[in-house]
Design a protein around this motif. Sequence first.
Motif, mmCIF file in Angstrom:
data_model
loop_
_atom_site.group_PDB
_atom_site.id
_atom_site.type_symbol
_atom_site.label_atom_id
_atom_site.label_comp_id
_atom_site.label_asym_id
_atom_site.label_seq_id
_atom_site.Cartn_x
_atom_site.Cartn_y
_atom_site.Cartn_z
ATOM 1 N N CYS A 34 0.810 -1.223 0.000
ATOM 2 C CA CYS A 34 0.000 0.000 0.000
ATOM 3 C C CYS A 34 0.844 1.274 0.000
ATOM 4 O O CYS A 34 0.476 2.274 -0.602
ATOM 5 N N MET A 35 1.972 1.244 0.696
ATOM 6 C CA MET A 35 2.752 2.462 0.904
ATOM 7 C C MET A 35 3.205 3.100 -0.405
ATOM 8 O O MET A 35 3.279 4.330 -0.492
ATOM 9 N N GLY A 36 3.486 2.319 -1.407
ATOM 10 C CA GLY A 36 3.988 2.862 -2.672
ATOM 11 C C GLY A 36 3.095 3.956 -3.205
ATOM 12 O O GLY A 36 3.570 4.926 -3.797
ATOM 13 N N CYS A 37 1.800 3.829 -3.018
ATOM 14 C CA CYS A 37 0.860 4.857 -3.471
ATOM 15 C C CYS A 37 0.400 5.745 -2.317
ATOM 16 O O CYS A 37 0.292 6.948 -2.471
ATOM 17 N N HIS A 38 0.100 5.161 -1.177
ATOM 18 C CA HIS A 38 -0.522 5.927 -0.079
ATOM 19 C C HIS A 38 0.494 6.610 0.834
ATOM 20 O O HIS A 38 0.107 7.425 1.661
ATOM 21 N N GLY A 39 1.775 6.284 0.707
ATOM 22 C CA GLY A 39 2.802 6.909 1.532
ATOM 23 C C GLY A 39 2.927 6.242 2.887
ATOM 24 O O GLY A 39 1.992 5.602 3.359
ATOM 25 N N GLU A 40 4.083 6.404 3.517
ATOM 26 C CA GLU A 40 4.361 5.752 4.799
ATOM 27 C C GLU A 40 3.362 6.169 5.873
ATOM 28 O O GLU A 40 2.959 5.392 6.715
ATOM 29 N N ASP A 41 2.946 7.426 5.853
ATOM 30 C CA ASP A 41 2.026 7.942 6.871
ATOM 31 C C ASP A 41 0.581 7.984 6.390
ATOM 32 O O ASP A 41 -0.288 8.489 7.087
ATOM 33 N N GLY A 42 0.310 7.459 5.177
ATOM 34 C CA GLY A 42 -1.053 7.427 4.650
ATOM 35 C C GLY A 42 -1.469 8.704 3.948
ATOM 36 O O GLY A 42 -2.629 8.827 3.525
ATOM 37 N N ALA A 43 -0.554 9.632 3.806
ATOM 38 C CA ALA A 43 -0.911 10.948 3.252
ATOM 39 C C ALA A 43 -1.323 10.912 1.779
ATOM 40 O O ALA A 43 -1.972 11.836 1.295
ATOM 41 N N GLY A 44 -0.939 9.852 1.070
ATOM 42 C CA GLY A 44 -1.318 9.762 -0.344
ATOM 43 C C GLY A 44 -0.553 10.736 -1.207
ATOM 44 O O GLY A 44 0.527 11.198 -0.843
ATOM 45 N N LEU A 45 -1.149 11.050 -2.342
ATOM 46 C CA LEU A 45 -0.516 11.940 -3.307
ATOM 47 C C LEU A 45 -1.586 12.921 -3.779
ATOM 48 O O LEU A 45 -2.527 12.512 -4.460
ATOM 49 N N PRO A 46 -1.493 14.189 -3.362
ATOM 50 C CA PRO A 46 -2.551 15.143 -3.716
ATOM 51 C C PRO A 46 -2.885 15.112 -5.207
ATOM 52 O O PRO A 46 -1.988 15.131 -6.035
ATOM 53 N N GLY A 47 -4.173 15.009 -5.494
ATOM 54 C CA GLY A 47 -4.620 14.979 -6.882
ATOM 55 C C GLY A 47 -4.621 13.596 -7.498
ATOM 56 O O GLY A 47 -5.097 13.414 -8.614
ATOM 57 N N ALA A 48 -4.083 12.593 -6.782
ATOM 58 C CA ALA A 48 -4.016 11.258 -7.383
ATOM 59 C C ALA A 48 -4.431 10.141 -6.426
ATOM 60 O O ALA A 48 -5.193 9.251 -6.790
ATOM 61 N N VAL A 49 -3.929 10.156 -5.198
ATOM 62 C CA VAL A 49 -4.212 9.074 -4.235
ATOM 63 C C VAL A 49 -4.758 9.681 -2.941
ATOM 64 O O VAL A 49 -4.119 10.564 -2.361
ATOM 65 N N PRO A 50 -5.950 9.225 -2.487
ATOM 66 C CA PRO A 50 -6.557 9.831 -1.296
ATOM 67 C C PRO A 50 -5.729 9.672 -0.027
ATOM 68 O O PRO A 50 -5.004 8.694 0.137
ATOM 69 N N ASP A 51 -5.865 10.642 0.855
ATOM 70 C CA ASP A 51 -5.195 10.666 2.150
ATOM 71 C C ASP A 51 -5.963 9.747 3.104
ATOM 72 O O ASP A 51 -7.107 10.033 3.463
ATOM 73 N N LEU A 52 -5.346 8.650 3.509
ATOM 74 C CA LEU A 52 -6.038 7.679 4.375
ATOM 75 C C LEU A 52 -6.310 8.243 5.765
ATOM 76 O O LEU A 52 -7.142 7.729 6.497
ATOM 77 N N ARG A 53 -5.600 9.304 6.145
ATOM 78 C CA ARG A 53 -5.814 9.881 7.474
ATOM 79 C C ARG A 53 -7.124 10.663 7.535
ATOM 80 O O ARG A 53 -7.659 10.887 8.601
ATOM 81 N N ARG A 54 -7.611 11.068 6.370
ATOM 82 C CA ARG A 54 -8.737 12.003 6.364
ATOM 83 C C ARG A 54 -10.111 11.343 6.444
ATOM 84 O O ARG A 54 -10.884 11.619 7.365
ATOM 85 N N ASP A 55 -10.462 10.478 5.468
ATOM 86 C CA ASP A 55 -11.832 9.956 5.399
ATOM 87 C C ASP A 55 -11.972 8.479 5.767
ATOM 88 O O ASP A 55 -13.082 7.962 5.837
ATOM 89 N N PHE A 56 -10.843 7.795 5.957
ATOM 90 C CA PHE A 56 -10.913 6.347 6.172
ATOM 91 C C PHE A 56 -11.809 5.984 7.356
ATOM 92 O O PHE A 56 -12.698 5.145 7.241
ATOM 93 N N ALA A 57 -11.586 6.625 8.498
ATOM 94 C CA ALA A 57 -12.368 6.291 9.703
ATOM 95 C C ALA A 57 -13.862 6.503 9.449
ATOM 96 O O ALA A 57 -14.699 5.711 9.892
#
Length: 142
Positions: A34-57
């Motif tokens: 997952c990290m390859g796209c979502h980043g180590e901290d879940g931040a994602g990639l603005p404009g391409a991959v959603p930030d898991l910290r924001r809406d996941f919960a």
Amino acid sequence: MKATASACLMGALLWLVSGECSAAEPRDHYMIHCMGCHGEDGAGLPGAVPDLRRDFARLVSSGVGRDYILRLPGVNQAGLDAQDTASVLNWILVNLANPVGNSSQAPFTAAEILAARRQPLLELSALRASILGEARDSADLP
Ligand code: HEC
């Protein structure tokens, strides 16, 4: 020759003792799959991959949101079995999602994952927007 055989045996024993053959931890699965796209901290990639910290919960809190997550290509096609998929999602909920540790969010189970896998996810962006009550087009996804 004898020395080489002993060295091989020692290597095999060390490999067993070091736990190399034990199952990977959920965090390891996240870092590998997952990290390859979502980043180590879940931040994602603005404009391409959603930030898991924001809406996941929030998504995890509703039946339609859970169903959406489980049918996503990145989740469904990662090559993880149902139990490891449940574990990595539960790890994200506890470690990356904000707010964390909300008891109203039941952990994912392998059975839930298997049931969702039977239905392909079409019209992904529209479904997400309707679940979150947001009028977004796919370009604004993250
Ligand atoms: C190849 C890149 C990629 C990989 C790898 C990936 N994802 Fe994603 N993920 C995305 C994209 C892009 C989206 C947005 C929806 C879409 O287009 O599939 C997304 C959406 C999500 C969402 C929904 C978040 C939201 O706010 O809508 C979750 C949860 C998620 N991914 C979890 C995972 C997990 C868990 C893994 C690893 C098992 C994973 N993803 C692997 C790219 C990826």
